[in-house]
Design a protein around this motif. Structure first.
Motif, mmCIF file in Angstrom:
data_model
loop_
_atom_site.group_PDB
_atom_site.id
_atom_site.type_symbol
_atom_site.label_atom_id
_atom_site.label_comp_id
_atom_site.label_asym_id
_atom_site.label_seq_id
_atom_site.Cartn_x
_atom_site.Cartn_y
_atom_site.Cartn_z
ATOM 1 N N ASP A 1 16.811 92.710 -9.140
ATOM 2 C CA ASP A 1 16.501 94.056 -8.641
ATOM 3 C C ASP A 1 15.079 94.077 -8.076
ATOM 4 O O ASP A 1 14.273 93.174 -8.315
ATOM 5 N N GLY A 2 14.806 95.149 -7.319
ATOM 6 C CA GLY A 2 13.546 95.231 -6.604
ATOM 7 C C GLY A 2 12.335 95.420 -7.497
ATOM 8 O O GLY A 2 11.268 94.858 -7.236
ATOM 9 N N SER A 3 12.496 96.194 -8.564
ATOM 10 C CA SER A 3 11.335 96.475 -9.425
ATOM 11 C C SER A 3 10.807 95.208 -10.076
ATOM 12 O O SER A 3 9.588 94.956 -10.077
ATOM 13 N N SER A 4 11.716 94.410 -10.635
ATOM 14 C CA SER A 4 11.247 93.187 -11.301
ATOM 15 C C SER A 4 10.694 92.207 -10.269
ATOM 16 O O SER A 4 9.715 91.487 -10.545
ATOM 17 N N ALA A 5 11.285 92.189 -9.075
ATOM 18 C CA ALA A 5 10.778 91.290 -8.030
ATOM 19 C C ALA A 5 9.354 91.678 -7.637
ATOM 20 O O ALA A 5 8.471 90.822 -7.530
ATOM 21 N N LEU A 6 9.123 92.982 -7.434
ATOM 22 C CA LEU A 6 7.782 93.425 -7.023
ATOM 23 C C LEU A 6 6.742 93.065 -8.084
ATOM 24 O O LEU A 6 5.653 92.579 -7.756
ATOM 25 N N ALA A 7 7.080 93.305 -9.348
ATOM 26 C CA ALA A 7 6.125 93.020 -10.429
ATOM 27 C C ALA A 7 5.775 91.533 -10.454
ATOM 28 O O ALA A 7 4.591 91.157 -10.539
ATOM 29 N N ALA A 8 6.800 90.688 -10.352
ATOM 30 C CA ALA A 8 6.551 89.240 -10.427
ATOM 31 C C ALA A 8 5.822 88.737 -9.186
ATOM 32 O O ALA A 8 4.945 87.875 -9.280
ATOM 33 N N MET A 9 6.169 89.269 -8.025
ATOM 34 C CA MET A 9 5.538 88.792 -6.786
ATOM 35 C C MET A 9 4.071 89.205 -6.717
ATOM 36 O O MET A 9 3.251 88.509 -6.135
ATOM 37 N N ARG A 10 3.756 90.360 -7.316
ATOM 38 C CA ARG A 10 2.344 90.770 -7.339
ATOM 39 C C ARG A 10 1.538 89.790 -8.183
ATOM 40 O O ARG A 10 0.386 89.478 -7.858
ATOM 41 N N ALA A 11 2.136 89.287 -9.259
ATOM 42 C CA ALA A 11 1.433 88.335 -10.126
ATOM 43 C C ALA A 11 1.348 86.965 -9.464
ATOM 44 O O ALA A 11 0.345 86.259 -9.602
ATOM 45 N N GLU A 12 2.400 86.588 -8.751
ATOM 46 C CA GLU A 12 2.443 85.246 -8.147
ATOM 47 C C GLU A 12 3.210 85.337 -6.824
ATOM 48 O O GLU A 12 4.428 85.160 -6.798
ATOM 49 N N PRO A 13 2.517 85.636 -5.732
ATOM 50 C CA PRO A 13 3.216 85.829 -4.452
ATOM 51 C C PRO A 13 3.913 84.550 -3.985
ATOM 52 O O PRO A 13 3.331 83.466 -4.026
ATOM 53 N N PRO A 14 5.182 84.689 -3.543
ATOM 54 C CA PRO A 14 5.893 83.531 -2.999
ATOM 55 C C PRO A 14 5.472 83.290 -1.544
ATOM 56 O O PRO A 14 4.650 84.032 -1.004
ATOM 57 N N ALA A 15 6.057 82.261 -0.918
ATOM 58 C CA ALA A 15 5.776 82.005 0.499
ATOM 59 C C ALA A 15 6.640 82.872 1.395
ATOM 60 O O ALA A 15 6.261 83.172 2.538
ATOM 61 N N LEU A 16 7.810 83.298 0.877
ATOM 62 C CA LEU A 16 8.761 84.076 1.685
ATOM 63 C C LEU A 16 9.729 84.774 0.739
ATOM 64 O O LEU A 16 9.954 84.321 -0.387
ATOM 65 N N VAL A 17 10.309 85.874 1.218
ATOM 66 C CA VAL A 17 11.253 86.631 0.394
ATOM 67 C C VAL A 17 12.581 86.756 1.134
ATOM 68 O O VAL A 17 12.613 87.161 2.301
ATOM 69 N N LEU A 18 13.668 86.394 0.455
ATOM 70 C CA LEU A 18 15.016 86.708 0.937
ATOM 71 C C LEU A 18 15.446 87.965 0.192
ATOM 72 O O LEU A 18 15.599 87.937 -1.028
ATOM 73 N N LEU A 19 15.621 89.059 0.926
ATOM 74 C CA LEU A 19 15.774 90.363 0.281
ATOM 75 C C LEU A 19 17.104 91.013 0.648
ATOM 76 O O LEU A 19 17.328 91.384 1.809
ATOM 77 N N ASP A 20 17.969 91.139 -0.354
ATOM 78 C CA ASP A 20 19.229 91.860 -0.171
ATOM 79 C C ASP A 20 18.910 93.338 0.093
ATOM 80 O O ASP A 20 17.947 93.876 -0.464
ATOM 81 N N ILE A 21 19.708 93.975 0.939
ATOM 82 C CA ILE A 21 19.444 95.380 1.252
ATOM 83 C C ILE A 21 20.042 96.306 0.204
ATOM 84 O O ILE A 21 19.430 97.291 -0.212
ATOM 85 N N SER A 22 21.241 95.973 -0.245
ATOM 86 C CA SER A 22 21.942 96.865 -1.174
ATOM 87 C C SER A 22 21.713 96.395 -2.606
ATOM 88 O O SER A 22 22.455 95.563 -3.127
#
Lengths: 128, 112
Positions: free
Chosen positions: A34-55
Motif C-alpha cells: 500500500d501507499g502509506s507504508s511505501a511512502l514511510a519506507a521510501m522517506r527513510a531510504e529512497p529507492p532509485a525508481l518506483v513502480l507504482l500501481d494505480i489502484s
C-alpha cells in the motif's frame, strides 16, 4: 556494482511475483502492498525508481505520486505507473499527472519493462 | 468469436520468463486472488459500496489476465464499468462469481 533499488508498490501478490521474476536478477526490489507504508519506507531510504500501481487500497497511486512530488526527499525519483486500466488516452493522462512512464498490465514484455526502467534511470533530473 | 475460459498463451509467456515453477506459483496466487476478490465484490454489492466493487473488480481483472482467464477478465471489466449501475450490477457480479469458479476448475485440471 550494486544493483539499483526499485520500490514495487502493488497490492496483488501475483503481480509482485511476476515483477520479481522479470526484474529480480537485474535490480534489488523492495515491495509494498500500500501507499502509506511505501511512502514511510521510501522517506527513510529512497529507492532509485518506483513502480507504482494505480489502484491501491487506501491511498491511490495518483495520491502517492502527489505526496512524493511534494516531498523534497522523493520529488526527483522516477515513477512508473503500472495499471490495468488500459483505456484509450491512459498513457497521456498518467504522463500529464507527472508519472515518468506508463506500463499496462498484464505485464508480458520483459524487454519493454526493462527498457522503460533503464530509460527512466538514465534520464536527466526533472525540472524543479 | 466467443472467448474461451483460458488462453494458454498467457501462461506460456509466463513459463518463458520463469519456467514451470513460476507458472505453478502464479496459478496458485492468481486463483487465491480471484476467489477472494470475487467474494469481496459480491459483499460490496450487498453493501451498495460501488467504489469497493470497482476496486475489487479491477484487481480481479489483473489476476485473471495474468493466468489467461480472458472471459473472466472481460467480465471484471464490465463490472468495473457498471459499478454505479445498480440494476445491472447484481447480475454482472453473479456472473463474475460463476466464471471465477469455472476458471478455478479449468486451471486445477491443467495445473493440479
Amino acid at each position: 556494482m550494486t544493483e539499483p533499488v526499485i520500490a514495487v508498490v502493488e497490492d496483488n501478490p501475483d503481480n509482485r511475483l511476476l515483477i520479481q521474476a522479470m526484474l529480480g536478477g537485474r535490480f534489488r526490489l523492495v515491495e509494498f502492498e500500500d501507499g502509506s507504508s511505501a511512502l514511510a519506507a521510501m522517506r527513510a531510504e529512497p529507492p532509485a525508481l518506483v513502480l507504482l500501481d494505480i489502484s491501491l487500497p487506501g491511498m491511490s497511486g495518483v495520491e502517492v505520486l502527489e505526496h512524493m512530488r511534494a516531498d523534497p526527499a522523493l520529488a526527483q525519483l522516477p515513477v512508473v505507473a503500472v495499471t490495468a486500466h488500459a483505456m484509450a488516452g491512459d498513457r497521456e493522462r498518467y504522463l500529464d499527472l507527472g508519472f515518468d512512464a506508463y506500463i499496462s498490465k498484464p505485464i508480458v514484455d520483459v524487454a519493454q519493462l526493462t527498457a522503460t526502467i533503464e530509460r527512466c534511470l538514465g534520464a536527466a533530473p526533472r525540472p524543479q | 468469436m466467443a472467448l474461451g475460459t483460458i488462453d494458454p498463451q498467457a501462461l506460456e509467456r509466463v513459463r518463458q520468463v520463469g519456467g514451470d515453477q513460476l507458472v505453478a506459483d502464479l496459478v496458485q496466487l492468481g486463483l487465491d486472488s480471484i476467489r477472494a476478490r470475487a467474494a469481496a465484490a459480491r459483499d460490496a454489492v450487498g453493501r451498495g459500496d460501488a467504489a469497493e466493487v470497482r476496486r475489487e473488480a479491477h484487481a480481479l481483472r489483473s489476476s485473471a489476465a495474468n493466468v489467461g482467464a480472458v472471459r473472466l477478465a472481460r467480465l471484471a471489466e464490465q463490472v468495473e464499468l457498471h459499478a454505479d449501475a445498480r440494476a445491472e450490477l447484481h447480475e454482472l457480479v453473479d456472473d463474475l462469481v460463476v466464471e471465477s469458479a469455472t476458471v478455478e476448475r479449468a486451471l486445477r485440471e491443467t495445473h493440479p
